[in-house]
Design an enzyme around this catalytic site. Sequence first.
Site, PDB file in Angstrom:
ATOM      1  N   LYS A  48      44.832   6.978  19.056  1.00 37.01           N
ATOM      2  CA  LYS A  48      44.102   7.141  17.788  1.00 37.01           C
ATOM      3  C   LYS A  48      44.859   8.092  16.858  1.00 37.01           C
ATOM      4  CE  LYS A  48      39.502   5.885  19.394  1.00 37.01           C
ATOM      5  NZ  LYS A  48      39.185   4.662  18.673  1.00 37.01           N
ATOM      6  N   ASN A  65      25.595   8.580  22.336  1.00 35.35           N
ATOM      7  CA  ASN A  65      26.202   8.484  23.663  1.00 35.35           C
ATOM      8  C   ASN A  65      26.077   9.787  24.443  1.00 35.35           C
ATOM      9  OD1 ASN A  65      26.842   5.822  23.514  1.00 35.35           O
ATOM     10  ND2 ASN A  65      28.912   6.146  22.738  1.00 35.35           N
ATOM     11  N   SER A  82      33.897   6.400  19.801  1.00 40.23           N
ATOM     12  CA  SER A  82      32.569   6.674  20.354  1.00 40.23           C
ATOM     13  C   SER A  82      32.496   8.091  20.911  1.00 40.23           C
ATOM     14  CB  SER A  82      32.262   5.722  21.507  1.00 40.23           C
ATOM     15  OG  SER A  82      32.610   4.415  21.201  1.00 40.23           O
ATOM     16  N   GLY A 114       0.380  -5.167   0.616  1.00 42.10           N
ATOM     17  CA  GLY A 114      -0.733  -5.095  -0.325  1.00 42.10           C
ATOM     18  C   GLY A 114      -0.349  -5.598  -1.712  1.00 42.10           C
ATOM     19  N   MET A 135      35.375  -5.040  18.608  1.00 38.87           N
ATOM     20  CA  MET A 135      34.764  -4.073  17.698  1.00 38.87           C
ATOM     21  C   MET A 135      35.356  -4.195  16.295  1.00 38.87           C
ATOM     22  SD  MET A 135      32.393  -2.157  18.453  1.00 38.87           S
ATOM     23  CE  MET A 135      31.435  -1.128  17.414  1.00 38.87           C
ATOM     24  N   GLU A 150      -0.666  -9.241  -1.473  1.00 37.96           N
ATOM     25  CA  GLU A 150      -2.107  -9.521  -1.332  1.00 37.96           C
ATOM     26  C   GLU A 150      -2.800  -9.415  -2.690  1.00 37.96           C
ATOM     27  OE1 GLU A 150      -2.477  -6.588   1.944  1.00 37.96           O
ATOM     28  OE2 GLU A 150      -3.678  -8.144   2.912  1.00 37.96           O
ATOM     29  N   ALA A 181       0.860  -1.181   0.000  1.00 37.79           N
ATOM     30  CA  ALA A 181       0.000   0.000   0.000  1.00 37.79           C
ATOM     31  C   ALA A 181       0.900   1.235   0.000  1.00 37.79           C
ATOM     32  CB  ALA A 181      -0.857  -0.017   1.262  1.00 37.79           C
ATOM     33  N   GLU A 213       3.702  -6.021   7.079  1.00 37.70           N
ATOM     34  CA  GLU A 213       2.885  -5.006   7.757  1.00 37.70           C
ATOM     35  C   GLU A 213       3.192  -4.888   9.237  1.00 37.70           C
ATOM     36  OE1 GLU A 213       1.819  -6.996   5.381  1.00 37.70           O
ATOM     37  OE2 GLU A 213       0.331  -5.997   4.110  1.00 37.70           O
TER      38      GLU A 213
HETATM   39  C1  3H9 Z   1       0.356  -2.490   3.306  1.00 34.75           C
HETATM   40  O1  3H9 Z   1       0.621  -2.920   2.228  1.00 34.75           O
HETATM   41  C2  3H9 Z   1      -1.000  -2.585   3.927  1.00 34.75           C
HETATM   42  C3  3H9 Z   1      -1.894  -3.571   3.236  1.00 34.75           C
HETATM   43  O2  3H9 Z   1      -1.849  -4.823   3.847  1.00 34.75           O
HETATM   44  C4  3H9 Z   1      -3.346  -3.177   3.365  1.00 34.75           C
HETATM   45  C5  3H9 Z   1      -3.808  -2.057   2.587  1.00 34.75           C
HETATM   46  C6  3H9 Z   1      -5.289  -1.885   2.661  1.00 34.75           C
HETATM   47  N1  3H9 Z   1       4.609   3.438   0.218  1.00 34.75           N
HETATM   48  O3  3H9 Z   1      13.207   1.577   0.816  1.00 34.75           O
HETATM   49  P1  3H9 Z   1      13.682   2.335  -0.359  1.00 34.75           P
HETATM   50  C7  3H9 Z   1       9.448   4.827  -0.877  1.00 34.75           C
HETATM   51  S1  3H9 Z   1       1.513  -1.692   4.248  1.00 34.75           S
HETATM   52  C8  3H9 Z   1       5.111   4.655  -0.048  1.00 34.75           C
HETATM   53  O4  3H9 Z   1      14.758   3.338  -0.157  1.00 34.75           O
HETATM   54  P2  3H9 Z   1      14.797  -0.073  -1.477  1.00 34.75           P
HETATM   55  C9  3H9 Z   1      10.509   5.110   0.184  1.00 34.75           C
HETATM   56  O5  3H9 Z   1      10.016   5.963   1.185  1.00 34.75           O
HETATM   57  C10 3H9 Z   1       2.947  -1.660   3.222  1.00 34.75           C
HETATM   58  N2  3H9 Z   1       6.423   4.871  -0.302  1.00 34.75           N
HETATM   59  O6  3H9 Z   1      14.108   1.355  -1.553  1.00 34.75           O
HETATM   60  C11 3H9 Z   1      11.596   5.737  -0.660  1.00 34.75           C
HETATM   61  O7  3H9 Z   1      11.249   7.090  -0.886  1.00 34.75           O
HETATM   62  P3  3H9 Z   1      12.378   8.224  -1.019  1.00 34.75           P
HETATM   63  C12 3H9 Z   1       3.641  -2.953   3.181  1.00 34.75           C
HETATM   64  C13 3H9 Z   1       7.238   3.826  -0.277  1.00 34.75           C
HETATM   65  O8  3H9 Z   1      15.051  -0.480  -2.874  1.00 34.75           O
HETATM   66  C14 3H9 Z   1      11.486   4.992  -1.993  1.00 34.75           C
HETATM   67  O9  3H9 Z   1      10.173   4.423  -2.019  1.00 34.75           O
HETATM   68  N3  3H9 Z   1       4.862  -2.842   2.423  1.00 34.75           N
HETATM   69  C15 3H9 Z   1       6.781   2.542   0.004  1.00 34.75           C
HETATM   70  O10 3H9 Z   1      15.916  -0.063  -0.505  1.00 34.75           O
HETATM   71  C16 3H9 Z   1      12.500   3.870  -2.130  1.00 34.75           C
HETATM   72  O11 3H9 Z   1      12.396   3.017  -0.998  1.00 34.75           O
HETATM   73  C17 3H9 Z   1       6.015  -2.480   3.000  1.00 34.75           C
HETATM   74  O12 3H9 Z   1       6.089  -2.273   4.196  1.00 34.75           O
HETATM   75  C18 3H9 Z   1       5.401   2.361   0.259  1.00 34.75           C
HETATM   76  N4  3H9 Z   1       4.876   1.144   0.519  1.00 34.75           N
HETATM   77  O13 3H9 Z   1      13.726  -1.044  -0.843  1.00 34.75           O
HETATM   78  C19 3H9 Z   1       7.199  -2.371   2.094  1.00 34.75           C
HETATM   79  N5  3H9 Z   1       7.827   1.674  -0.032  1.00 34.75           N
HETATM   80  O14 3H9 Z   1      13.201   7.797  -2.189  1.00 34.75           O
HETATM   81  C20 3H9 Z   1       7.908  -1.085   2.329  1.00 34.75           C
HETATM   82  C21 3H9 Z   1       8.895   2.421  -0.346  1.00 34.75           C
HETATM   83  O15 3H9 Z   1      11.611   9.450  -1.193  1.00 34.75           O
HETATM   84  N6  3H9 Z   1       9.024  -0.886   1.441  1.00 34.75           N
HETATM   85  N7  3H9 Z   1       8.559   3.712  -0.483  1.00 34.75           N
HETATM   86  O16 3H9 Z   1      13.129   8.167   0.277  1.00 34.75           O
HETATM   87  C22 3H9 Z   1      10.195  -1.529   1.543  1.00 34.75           C
HETATM   88  O17 3H9 Z   1      10.370  -2.418   2.347  1.00 34.75           O
HETATM   89  C23 3H9 Z   1      11.311  -1.101   0.632  1.00 34.75           C
HETATM   90  O18 3H9 Z   1      11.024   0.185   0.188  1.00 34.75           O
HETATM   91  C24 3H9 Z   1      11.534  -2.010  -0.608  1.00 34.75           C
HETATM   92  C25 3H9 Z   1      12.565  -1.334  -1.551  1.00 34.75           C
HETATM   93  C26 3H9 Z   1      12.082  -3.356  -0.126  1.00 34.75           C
HETATM   94  C27 3H9 Z   1      10.271  -2.205  -1.374  1.00 34.75           C
END
Ligand code: 3H9
Length: 704
Positions: A388, A481, A410, A101, A305, A104, A62, A124
Amino acid sequence: MSSVVRYELIDNIGIITIDNPPVNALSQALRQGLLDVVTAAQKDASEALVLLCAGRTFIAGADITEFGKPPQSPSLPEVLAVLENSRKLIVAAMHGTALGGGFETALACHYRCAVPSAHVGLPEVKLGLLPGAGGTQRVTRLAGVKAALEIIINGNPLSAAEAAELNLLDEVLPDENLREGAIAYARDLVDSGALLKRVRDISIDPGALEPGFFANYRLRLAERARGQIAPDRIVTAVEAAVTLPMEHGLIRERDLFLELLHSPQSRAMRHIFFAEREAAKIRDLPADTPLRDIRHVAVVGGGTMGGGIAMCFANAGIPVTLLEISSEALERGLGIVRKNYATSVQKGRMSEAEMQQRLQLITGSADYADLAQVDLVIEAVFENPDIKKDVFRRLDAVCKSGAILASNTSYQNIDEIAAVTSRPQDVLGMHFFSPANVMKLLEVVRGEKTSHEVLATAMQVGRRIGKICALSRVCYGFIGNRMLTGYARQAHMLLLDGATPAQVDGVAEDFGMAMGPLAVSDLAGLDIGYKARQAREAAGEVLDPATHCVASALVEMGRLGQKAGAGYYRYDPQTRARQSDPQVEALIREHAARLGIPQREISREEILARLFYPLINEGARILEEGIAQRPGDIDIVYVYGYAFPAAKGGPMFHADEIGLSTVYEGILRFGLELGETYWQPAPLLAQLARSGSSFAQWDAARRD
Ligand code: 3H9
């Protein structure tokens, strides 16, 4: 035609392509576009539809930016009902990460395929939520109750192969060619007369579960969940999948989702999600800042470390040279690294072959000349400024021009360290947290002269090795810290005022901290602070005994903490479980009497406020001095470096939630009751509290 959803007909297969960069999040425009395209496709010549995404990933979930705003139709459940009811067979074809989503959506299609590198999951819970568009009902039907609970409560993604094993994918495509593979798969389904497989039609046999299964599961979960409500609601939703028909289960799931969506916990965790991504950005750095190529790294100092830092690079496939002063010290250091990896193999977290691969990337050396060609050096020697500086002089003499020289200090002043080199623009701090190969945080410390290029490269390297980076300017203790000082000081002073170690730690742990402050001191070793105090006293500082007398007495009694089997607590030699110790309680009373501090009953509220208000107050100073870029960066430091509960959003977010005037007035009140020495409100806190503002509003105003 929608701007984010395209449609084309290739022979008898309709291809729906979602194109909503960067991660194809399910925005309103996307939901509407998908609904329109699937509805229209019911009437064309297609015999099956393939749903796939352009760009780097299938739908990642979503659109989290829409949460907390007024809902816009169509809702995702409405769209997914149309997909599931489609009279034409729909194949979801996934690549990248099909999450939340997004997954889903795939579960509402009739068949699911993915390229071998794809991952799917329902994360989620990490946002304080549960899947709100059928995920709990459909995964339970496909994978069974136990697997569904584990997948949804952990929130970790599954590989395509694992998902197929659990019946969550019908087909892993032969190679990474998504489009071709998906079209061929859809054609095969059509040619073989495959039926419309709707997950809702799968029935679950409740009799297959042992009696009392859900009640027992909940009991075990309570410990793991540490006060988070989403895991409990996930169990309720999965239980509903077993006990209710699909349509009622979906309603139950939706109600639980909405309850969580409006909960303070989810608000806090969504804040952390965005703050984490924001923290990686340095405000005054142009987006096109060039990066240096980091191919080979060196770590100076093979202690716990240094060894941990070397493992971080080896784990990311980056060759690393570990330098020690002698071959014996080197052997000891490499021994610790080998032991750590061997434990991971024993616990089944990595294979023997992977361990060998990583060990091969770590080379030992006792000669600075071996660092001549490395691209980045991280110094991790004893926390002493002279030692250091000596290391940096040597590095300056041997390292190639353009090499980045970082200190894992640190506390020490990076500018003073940089000044002993001929290249202060290439020097910065890279502060790892112990154990370095486990903890997610990396504080990147920007010196007065650190160049843009070096900073941008350090942030990128941090990300490459899987760290969450936050930027700090130079000050004693940097962000984390420095803030901790007041928290730890109050933990000690609360003892003298009459609280027991178990009460102080208990309140912090009930708040959600992984460990209370005194238990953390025992874990780290009480001798560390003792030695630091000795050094400060030797330098002429006069320390207030009320801030450390009990801790010092414990060290002098040989109670150094967990490693000695006793500190603030006594530790079971087998289980390491902590037990309160009447001897320590007597020692505290004795010290309180000696200092003339009357002991009294201390309420939970007072303990909580006295621990956390100093943290927030110092955070406010750090912001006004420009040490941290934003309040969210401080929250990231605390959540990922100090195990502050993500469900509270970090100290600055938490302060906004409880109201800055509450914190400010509390500090003034403690000043009156306990003396003003440690209870001076930060000017920024006072200003924001008096004007009814918040750290978030202050930050937003600075951005505009
Ligand atoms: C859900 O789905 C609820 C449903 O069950 C029900 C609905 C009714 N939305 O992480 P990145 C942006 S809850 C909006 O750096 P990566 C992020 O802020 C959702 N924006 O990339 C960033 O913006 P900016 C369940 C999003 O390649 C840019 O995209 N899904 C969303 O390292 C790049 O992201 C999740 O929790 C989003 N959903 O990793 C997945 N996702 O460039 C959440 C990302 O401005 N997302 N953005 O800073 C992730 O885990 C990672 O973004 C993903 C890519 C693995 C996809």
